[in-house]
Design a protein around this motif. Structure first.
Motif, PDB file in Angstrom:
ATOM      1  N   GLU A   5       0.829  -1.315  -0.003  1.00  8.85           N
ATOM      2  CA  GLU A   5       0.004  -0.043   0.117  1.00  8.85           C
ATOM      3  C   GLU A   5       0.863   1.252   0.006  1.00  8.85           C
ATOM      4  OE1 GLU A   5       0.236  -2.249   2.298  1.00  8.85           O
ATOM      5  OE2 GLU A   5       0.825  -0.959   4.258  1.00  8.85           O
ATOM      6  N   ILE A   6       2.237   1.072   0.428  1.00 11.72           N
ATOM      7  CA  ILE A   6       2.978   2.371   0.307  1.00 11.72           C
ATOM      8  C   ILE A   6       3.829   2.221  -0.726  1.00 11.72           C
ATOM      9  CG2 ILE A   6       4.796   3.440   1.596  1.00 11.72           C
ATOM     10  CD1 ILE A   6       3.814   2.382   4.119  1.00 11.72           C
ATOM     11  N   TYR A   7       4.335   0.979  -1.053  1.00 11.33           N
ATOM     12  CA  TYR A   7       5.614   0.848  -1.992  1.00 11.33           C
ATOM     13  C   TYR A   7       5.186   0.407  -3.459  1.00 11.33           C
ATOM     14  CZ  TYR A   7       8.455   1.898   1.879  1.00 11.33           C
ATOM     15  OH  TYR A   7       9.219   2.421   3.198  1.00 11.33           O
ATOM     16  N   GLY A   8       3.882  -0.095  -3.325  1.00 14.25           N
ATOM     17  CA  GLY A   8       3.373  -0.709  -4.794  1.00 14.25           C
ATOM     18  C   GLY A   8       3.567  -2.204  -4.642  1.00 14.25           C
ATOM     19  N   LYS A   9       3.335  -2.492  -6.170  1.00 17.40           N
ATOM     20  CA  LYS A   9       3.378  -4.118  -6.326  1.00 17.40           C
ATOM     21  C   LYS A   9       4.648  -4.582  -7.185  1.00 17.40           C
ATOM     22  CE  LYS A   9      -1.227  -5.736  -5.236  1.00 17.40           C
ATOM     23  NZ  LYS A   9      -2.494  -5.685  -5.580  1.00 17.40           N
ATOM     24  N   GLU A  10       5.369  -3.656  -7.725  1.00 18.97           N
ATOM     25  CA  GLU A  10       6.533  -3.644  -8.469  1.00 18.97           C
ATOM     26  C   GLU A  10       7.526  -4.248  -7.831  1.00 18.97           C
ATOM     27  OE1 GLU A  10       7.770  -0.946 -12.208  1.00 18.97           O
ATOM     28  OE2 GLU A  10       7.639   0.195 -10.304  1.00 18.97           O
ATOM     29  N   THR A  11       8.256  -5.054  -8.333  1.00 22.60           N
ATOM     30  CA  THR A  11       9.500  -5.898  -7.683  1.00 22.60           C
ATOM     31  C   THR A  11      10.687  -5.030  -8.032  1.00 22.60           C
ATOM     32  OG1 THR A  11       9.789  -7.356  -9.226  1.00 22.60           O
ATOM     33  CG2 THR A  11       8.384  -8.025  -7.829  1.00 22.60           C
ATOM     34  N   LEU A  12      11.742  -5.129  -7.235  1.00 21.47           N
ATOM     35  CA  LEU A  12      12.950  -4.759  -7.472  1.00 21.47           C
ATOM     36  C   LEU A  12      13.594  -5.353  -9.092  1.00 21.47           C
ATOM     37  CD1 LEU A  12      14.881  -2.596  -6.398  1.00 21.47           C
ATOM     38  CD2 LEU A  12      16.313  -4.379  -5.644  1.00 21.47           C
ATOM     39  N   ALA A  13      13.050  -6.260  -9.445  1.00 25.21           N
ATOM     40  CA  ALA A  13      13.626  -6.844 -10.645  1.00 25.21           C
ATOM     41  C   ALA A  13      12.724  -6.194 -11.868  1.00 25.21           C
ATOM     42  CB  ALA A  13      13.168  -8.612 -10.620  1.00 25.21           C
ATOM     43  N   ASP A  14      11.502  -5.875 -11.501  1.00 23.86           N
ATOM     44  CA  ASP A  14      10.726  -5.113 -12.396  1.00 23.86           C
ATOM     45  C   ASP A  14      11.266  -3.563 -12.904  1.00 23.86           C
ATOM     46  OD1 ASP A  14       8.602  -7.173 -12.641  1.00 23.86           O
ATOM     47  OD2 ASP A  14       7.287  -6.020 -10.716  1.00 23.86           O
ATOM     48  N   ILE A  15      11.752  -3.039 -11.394  1.00 25.10           N
ATOM     49  CA  ILE A  15      12.340  -1.645 -11.677  1.00 25.10           C
ATOM     50  C   ILE A  15      13.571  -1.832 -12.427  1.00 25.10           C
ATOM     51  CG2 ILE A  15      13.544   0.215 -10.022  1.00 25.10           C
ATOM     52  CD1 ILE A  15      11.214  -0.322  -8.174  1.00 25.10           C
ATOM     53  N   ARG A  16      14.270  -2.586 -11.994  1.00 26.49           N
ATOM     54  CA  ARG A  16      15.600  -3.098 -13.000  1.00 26.49           C
ATOM     55  C   ARG A  16      15.224  -2.963 -14.534  1.00 26.49           C
ATOM     56  NH1 ARG A  16      20.521  -6.991 -11.240  1.00 26.49           N
ATOM     57  NH2 ARG A  16      21.695  -6.565 -12.959  1.00 26.49           N
ATOM     58  N   LYS A  17      14.325  -3.882 -14.672  1.00 22.39           N
ATOM     59  CA  LYS A  17      13.929  -3.872 -16.293  1.00 22.39           C
ATOM     60  C   LYS A  17      13.555  -2.505 -16.777  1.00 22.39           C
ATOM     61  CE  LYS A  17      11.925  -8.553 -16.171  1.00 22.39           C
ATOM     62  NZ  LYS A  17      10.891  -9.127 -15.742  1.00 22.39           N
ATOM     63  N   ARG A  18      12.828  -1.692 -16.015  1.00 24.74           N
ATOM     64  CA  ARG A  18      12.242  -0.451 -16.446  1.00 24.74           C
ATOM     65  C   ARG A  18      13.613   0.383 -16.774  1.00 24.74           C
ATOM     66  NH1 ARG A  18       7.301   1.892 -13.101  1.00 24.74           N
ATOM     67  NH2 ARG A  18       7.314   3.587 -14.531  1.00 24.74           N
ATOM     68  N   CYS A  19      14.412   0.420 -15.830  1.00 23.91           N
ATOM     69  CA  CYS A  19      15.767   1.182 -15.836  1.00 23.91           C
ATOM     70  C   CYS A  19      16.567   0.557 -17.129  1.00 23.91           C
ATOM     71  CB  CYS A  19      16.647   0.815 -14.740  1.00 23.91           C
ATOM     72  SG  CYS A  19      15.783   1.692 -13.349  1.00 23.91           S
ATOM     73  N   GLU A  20      16.839  -0.642 -17.189  1.00 24.17           N
ATOM     74  CA  GLU A  20      17.526  -1.307 -18.558  1.00 24.17           C
ATOM     75  C   GLU A  20      16.915  -0.761 -19.787  1.00 24.17           C
ATOM     76  OE1 GLU A  20      17.551  -5.378 -17.358  1.00 24.17           O
ATOM     77  OE2 GLU A  20      19.537  -5.077 -16.246  1.00 24.17           O
ATOM     78  N   LYS A  21      15.451  -0.740 -19.951  1.00 22.74           N
ATOM     79  CA  LYS A  21      14.979  -0.302 -21.303  1.00 22.74           C
ATOM     80  C   LYS A  21      15.598   1.022 -21.202  1.00 22.74           C
ATOM     81  CE  LYS A  21      10.194   0.164 -23.387  1.00 22.74           C
ATOM     82  NZ  LYS A  21       9.740   1.464 -23.020  1.00 22.74           N
ATOM     83  N   LYS A  22      15.325   2.206 -20.468  1.00 27.26           N
ATOM     84  CA  LYS A  22      15.706   3.412 -20.366  1.00 27.26           C
ATOM     85  C   LYS A  22      16.995   3.702 -20.689  1.00 27.26           C
ATOM     86  CE  LYS A  22      14.889   7.669 -20.458  1.00 27.26           C
ATOM     87  NZ  LYS A  22      13.612   8.271 -21.329  1.00 27.26           N
ATOM     88  N   ALA A  23      18.011   2.643 -20.140  1.00 27.49           N
ATOM     89  CA  ALA A  23      19.469   2.829 -20.231  1.00 27.49           C
ATOM     90  C   ALA A  23      19.739   2.678 -21.805  1.00 27.49           C
ATOM     91  CB  ALA A  23      20.060   1.724 -19.622  1.00 27.49           C
ATOM     92  N   ARG A  24      18.976   1.702 -22.409  1.00 28.61           N
ATOM     93  CA  ARG A  24      19.204   1.284 -23.918  1.00 28.61           C
ATOM     94  C   ARG A  24      19.060   2.908 -24.748  1.00 28.61           C
ATOM     95  NH1 ARG A  24      17.280  -3.735 -22.429  1.00 28.61           N
ATOM     96  NH2 ARG A  24      15.180  -3.160 -22.827  1.00 28.61           N
ATOM     97  N   GLU A  25      17.881   3.215 -24.652  1.00 28.47           N
ATOM     98  CA  GLU A  25      17.224   4.412 -25.043  1.00 28.47           C
ATOM     99  C   GLU A  25      18.410   5.589 -24.883  1.00 28.47           C
ATOM    100  OE1 GLU A  25      12.714   3.664 -23.999  1.00 28.47           O
ATOM    101  OE2 GLU A  25      13.504   5.777 -23.478  1.00 28.47           O
ATOM    102  N   LEU A  26      18.907   5.624 -23.813  1.00 27.29           N
ATOM    103  CA  LEU A  26      19.978   6.540 -23.500  1.00 27.29           C
ATOM    104  C   LEU A  26      21.463   6.246 -23.981  1.00 27.29           C
ATOM    105  CD1 LEU A  26      18.627   7.684 -19.954  1.00 27.29           C
ATOM    106  CD2 LEU A  26      18.367   9.130 -21.864  1.00 27.29           C
ATOM    107  N   SER A  27      21.545   5.148 -24.325  1.00 29.97           N
ATOM    108  CA  SER A  27      22.799   4.547 -24.627  1.00 29.97           C
ATOM    109  C   SER A  27      23.925   4.554 -23.502  1.00 29.97           C
ATOM    110  CB  SER A  27      23.295   5.267 -25.905  1.00 29.97           C
ATOM    111  OG  SER A  27      22.503   5.144 -27.015  1.00 29.97           O
ATOM    112  N   VAL A  28      23.395   4.031 -22.441  1.00 20.80           N
ATOM    113  CA  VAL A  28      24.305   3.874 -21.286  1.00 20.80           C
ATOM    114  C   VAL A  28      24.201   2.753 -20.788  1.00 20.80           C
ATOM    115  CG1 VAL A  28      24.152   6.524 -20.676  1.00 20.80           C
ATOM    116  CG2 VAL A  28      22.688   4.648 -19.534  1.00 20.80           C
TER     117      VAL A  28
END
Ligand code: DQA
Length: 142
Positions: A21-44
């Protein structure tokens, strides 16, 4: 290719089941996936880690200072207590952004202050996993 370190503090390994109810249902692995997608877009390149141990987190901040060009950190509970983590952040030459999933300023008073925020360029708080993606935009451009 630029490397960005993402360091997660204590109990963030429990995301998904921890106080959803505070942190949501996303796992750390889900957050990592979101970051990896963004990193590809930013070429980092990303180096994404989590630890429950203050000393290990400090070692990783120092390592990021030597090897990465930007740092995103969710210090979790240690943000509110750790002068040593603040000192480690003050000692590194790369831009850092502090992220909190929840809006710490809407919560208990003891969460309104973080030592670590004194040592970073800025804070993103209250946007869940999206905050990490926003922070990536912020540090990748520096
Ligand atoms: C947190 C907020 C902290 O107050 C808390 O101790 C955490 C998570 C967040 O991401 O909202 O563990 O950093």
């Amino acid at each position: 290719m630029k490397k960005i370190a993402i360091i997660n503090g204590p109990n963030l390994n429990l995301l998904g089941t921890r106080e959803p109810e505070i942190y949501g249902k996303e796992t750390l692995a889900d957050i990592r996936k979101r970051c990896e997608k963004k990193a590809r877009e930013l070429s980092v390149k990303l180096d994404f880690r989590q630890s429950n141990h203050e000393g290990e987190l400090i070692d990783w901040i120092q390592e990021a200072g030597r090897e990465a060009s930007g740092l995103i950190i969710n210090p979790a509970g240690f943000g509110h207590s750790s002068v040593a983590m603040m000192d480690a952040l003050l000692a590194i030459p790369i831009p850092a952004v502090e992220v909190h999933l929840s809006n710490i300023f809407r919560r208990e008073e003891f969460r309104h202050h973080t030592y670590t925020s004194r040592a970073v360029r800025g804070i993103i708080s209250g946007f869940g996993g999206l905050g990490y993606v926003m922070a990536l935009e912020a540090v990748a451009g520096k």
